[in-house]
Design a protein around this motif. Structure first.
Motif, PDB file in Angstrom:
ATOM      1  N   ARG A   1       1.006  -1.192  -0.020  1.00  0.00           N
ATOM      2  CA  ARG A   1       0.131   0.011  -0.077  1.00  0.00           C
ATOM      3  C   ARG A   1       0.742   1.350   0.182  1.00  0.00           C
ATOM      4  O   ARG A   1       0.615   1.991  -0.810  1.00  0.00           O
ATOM      5  CB  ARG A   1      -0.937  -0.043   1.336  1.00  0.00           C
ATOM      6  CG  ARG A   1      -1.972   0.965   1.113  1.00  0.00           C
ATOM      7  CD  ARG A   1      -2.859   1.017   2.347  1.00  0.00           C
ATOM      8  NE  ARG A   1      -2.137   0.783   3.458  1.00  0.00           N
ATOM      9  CZ  ARG A   1      -2.260  -0.614   4.397  1.00  0.00           C
ATOM     10  NH1 ARG A   1      -2.832  -1.529   3.717  1.00  0.00           N
ATOM     11  NH2 ARG A   1      -1.617  -0.445   5.470  1.00  0.00           N
ATOM     12  N   ARG A   2       2.049   1.192   0.811  1.00  0.00           N
ATOM     13  CA  ARG A   2       2.681   2.434   0.920  1.00  0.00           C
ATOM     14  C   ARG A   2       3.869   2.637  -0.253  1.00  0.00           C
ATOM     15  O   ARG A   2       4.830   3.285  -0.265  1.00  0.00           O
ATOM     16  CB  ARG A   2       3.485   2.481   2.303  1.00  0.00           C
ATOM     17  CG  ARG A   2       2.410   2.748   3.323  1.00  0.00           C
ATOM     18  CD  ARG A   2       3.186   2.596   4.699  1.00  0.00           C
ATOM     19  NE  ARG A   2       4.330   3.582   4.861  1.00  0.00           N
ATOM     20  CZ  ARG A   2       4.226   4.449   6.010  1.00  0.00           C
ATOM     21  NH1 ARG A   2       3.448   4.445   6.793  1.00  0.00           N
ATOM     22  NH2 ARG A   2       5.469   5.287   5.873  1.00  0.00           N
ATOM     23  N   LYS A   3       4.035   1.271  -0.880  1.00  0.00           N
ATOM     24  CA  LYS A   3       5.011   1.170  -2.033  1.00  0.00           C
ATOM     25  C   LYS A   3       6.528   1.339  -1.416  1.00  0.00           C
ATOM     26  O   LYS A   3       7.533   2.006  -1.946  1.00  0.00           O
ATOM     27  CB  LYS A   3       4.984   2.333  -3.189  1.00  0.00           C
ATOM     28  CG  LYS A   3       3.632   1.819  -3.689  1.00  0.00           C
ATOM     29  CD  LYS A   3       3.466   2.896  -4.955  1.00  0.00           C
ATOM     30  CE  LYS A   3       2.113   2.795  -5.688  1.00  0.00           C
ATOM     31  NZ  LYS A   3       1.733   3.848  -6.787  1.00  0.00           N
ATOM     32  N   ALA A   4       6.570   0.698  -0.117  1.00  0.00           N
ATOM     33  CA  ALA A   4       7.823   0.623   0.635  1.00  0.00           C
ATOM     34  C   ALA A   4       8.460  -0.640   0.557  1.00  0.00           C
ATOM     35  O   ALA A   4       7.867  -1.587   0.150  1.00  0.00           O
ATOM     36  CB  ALA A   4       7.419   1.214   2.088  1.00  0.00           C
ATOM     37  N   HIS A   5       9.868  -0.674   0.928  1.00  0.00           N
ATOM     38  CA  HIS A   5      10.705  -1.890   1.124  1.00  0.00           C
ATOM     39  C   HIS A   5      11.042  -2.095   2.270  1.00  0.00           C
ATOM     40  O   HIS A   5      11.553  -3.311   2.470  1.00  0.00           O
ATOM     41  CB  HIS A   5      11.532  -2.046  -0.040  1.00  0.00           C
ATOM     42  CG  HIS A   5      11.045  -2.159  -1.552  1.00  0.00           C
ATOM     43  ND1 HIS A   5      11.082  -3.275  -2.121  1.00  0.00           N
ATOM     44  CD2 HIS A   5      10.404  -1.099  -2.202  1.00  0.00           C
ATOM     45  CE1 HIS A   5      10.515  -3.101  -3.364  1.00  0.00           C
ATOM     46  NE2 HIS A   5      10.210  -1.775  -3.353  1.00  0.00           N
ATOM     47  N   ILE A   6      11.179  -1.403   3.362  1.00  0.00           N
ATOM     48  CA  ILE A   6      11.873  -1.621   4.514  1.00  0.00           C
ATOM     49  C   ILE A   6      11.201  -0.630   5.759  1.00  0.00           C
ATOM     50  O   ILE A   6      10.477   0.229   5.557  1.00  0.00           O
ATOM     51  CB  ILE A   6      13.464  -0.981   4.565  1.00  0.00           C
ATOM     52  CG1 ILE A   6      14.042  -1.363   5.754  1.00  0.00           C
ATOM     53  CG2 ILE A   6      13.490   0.351   4.081  1.00  0.00           C
ATOM     54  CD1 ILE A   6      15.446  -0.960   5.534  1.00  0.00           C
TER      55      ILE A   6
END
Length: 430
Positions: A306-311
């Motif tokens: 959803r946040r287009k985050a990886h970490i």
């Protein structure tokens, strides 16, 4: 002899024909019961989705399994009793009083072989095909006998309730995940599903039982940048790291102030003419994202997407840093280790010539189970070292050995209060 047989056929031909027909109907009911109860609901659903009407009929029948089984049992018992009664009347007229014994033996043999064993063996050898073949006829029979079957089931339930026995609803005692897992494990033992596919499906099913604390990289294994270090040292650390994203801390490792992406470092480095002293790592760092250690892995996966985050940085209830979790860590729970050209070759597990396994204490139990097809429990501990400490209820000394869960654990190396290396071998080979 031929004249006797001819006379019997002449006098009782229609009755004998009726008996044979009833035995055939009994075989039909027996085979149908076996096939419809053994048919794969998943395969029927797939075929129904593709427009197969016979599969749709099978699905409709097995949705009310108690009504179906009751109707088939009523039909089976009805034809069996009628066939036995007709056979007894024929054999009584031929053998007199001993005809009852002859009829009992004859009908038992015929019914067991031709109305039970043969049709059920045939049905169980190809239950899906058999079920779709008989489904239209069974459906018509259930429509006729169904009300009687429901009435009989009601009587049975009332009688059983007098003894304190209640029937559960139609829901299976196993959850859908347990049923899928059991089917996959069985298919693997039978050789139709390879271990890698079984592990991937198992990993996917296990996600709901995991929290981010189970899959995170512990703080002792995190590679971070110190904001107070020189820009040259931080750029060198980024370029030498196998990771593309690194946390930045200031003052204390619990005070993480940002996440630096290697691509951003290279971009800014090019903008300043490859002069690291002109860079400020803090300025190019992105805002850190903190998540509780009790977050479920599926929720964290959805949040990553959803946040287009990886970490994300994992913290405990007091806000202290416990570790970090990445999108890759979660994906590896499904597909296994994702190795790239920058990953270290040594994964902390080494097979010895004597058959023992040397393991780093920080190796996750789940990874060890997956790699070696073991079944060590991971409910109370995440790492192998944690499992030994939990089972021994102490922090062992070097060379101490423990036996549990069918394995012999020998502590090879300890660093302060941390077990850093162990040797594991089967308990029966000590």
């Amino acid at each position: 002899m031929l004249e006797t047989i001819g006379a019997i056929l002449t006098d009782h031909g229609l009755t004998i024909l009726a008996i044979l027909l009833l035995i055939g109907l009994s075989a039909f009911f027996s085979g149908s019961e076996t096939a419809l109860t053994a048919a794969s609901r998943a395969r029927m659903h797939s075929l129904q989705t593709n427009g197969d009407q016979r599969a749709a009929t099978v699905t409709a029948l097995i949705e009310r399994r108690d009504r179906l089984i009751g109707a088939l049992l009523i039909g089976n018992n009805l034809v069996n009793i009628l066939a036995s009664a007709l056979a007894t009347s024929v054999l009584l007229s031929i053998f007199g009083d001993s005809g009852v014994a002859v009829a009992t033996l004859t009908m038992t043999l015929l019914l067991v072989v031709f109305a039970e064993v043969l049709p059920k063996s045939w049905a169980i050898s190809a239950p899906d095909r058999f079920a779709m073949t008989v489904a239209p006829l069974v459906r018509m029979f259930v429509l006729v006998v169904g009300p009687l079957s429901s009435f009989v089931n009601l009587i049975v339930r009332q009688l059983m309730s007098l003894f304190g026995v209640t029937f559960a609803s139609e829901n299976s005692m196993l959850s859908a995940h347990e049923e899928i897992r059991g089917a996959v494990d069985l298919a693997h033992r039978e050789g139709s599903v390879v271990k890698a596919d079984r592990d991937r499906l198992g990993g996917l099913l296990d996600l709901g039982e995991l929290e981010v604390s189970d899959v995170m990289i512990h703080r002792t294994s995190m590679r971070m940048l110190n904001a107070d270090e020189t820009p040259e040292a931080n750029v060198r650390a980024v370029l030498e790291s196998p990771y593309t994203r690194m946390p930045v801390w200031r003052g204390s490792t619990d005070n993480i102030i940002g996440i630096v992406h290697a691509k951003d470092v290279l971009r800014v480095l090019a903008e300043v003419g490859n002069e690291p002293h002109r860079m400020d790592v803090v300025k190019i760092a992105q805002k850190p994202w903190f998540v509780p250690d009790t977050t479920s892995v599926p929720d964290q996966l959805n949040a990553f997407l959803r946040r287009k985050a990886h970490i994300a940085i994992v913290v405990d209830e007091y806000g202290e840093v416990e570790g970090l979790v990445t999108l890759e860590d979660i994906l590896e729970e499904i597909v296994g280790d994702i190795a790239d050209e920058h990953d270290a070759e040594v994964q902390g597990v080494r097979q010895e010539a004597d058959g023992s396994i040397v393991v780093d204490g920080s190796v996750p139990i789940r990874d060890l189970n997956r790699a070696l097809d073991w079944s060590l429990p991971d409910d109370e501990a995440t790492t192998v070292a944690g499992l030994v400490i939990h089972e021994s209820q102490t922090i062992p000394e070097e060379k101490q050995a423990f036996t549990f869960h069918g394995k012999r654990f020998i502590v090879m190396k300890r660093d302060r209060n941390r077990i850093t290396r162990l040797r594991i071998r089967p308990a029966d080979k000590v």
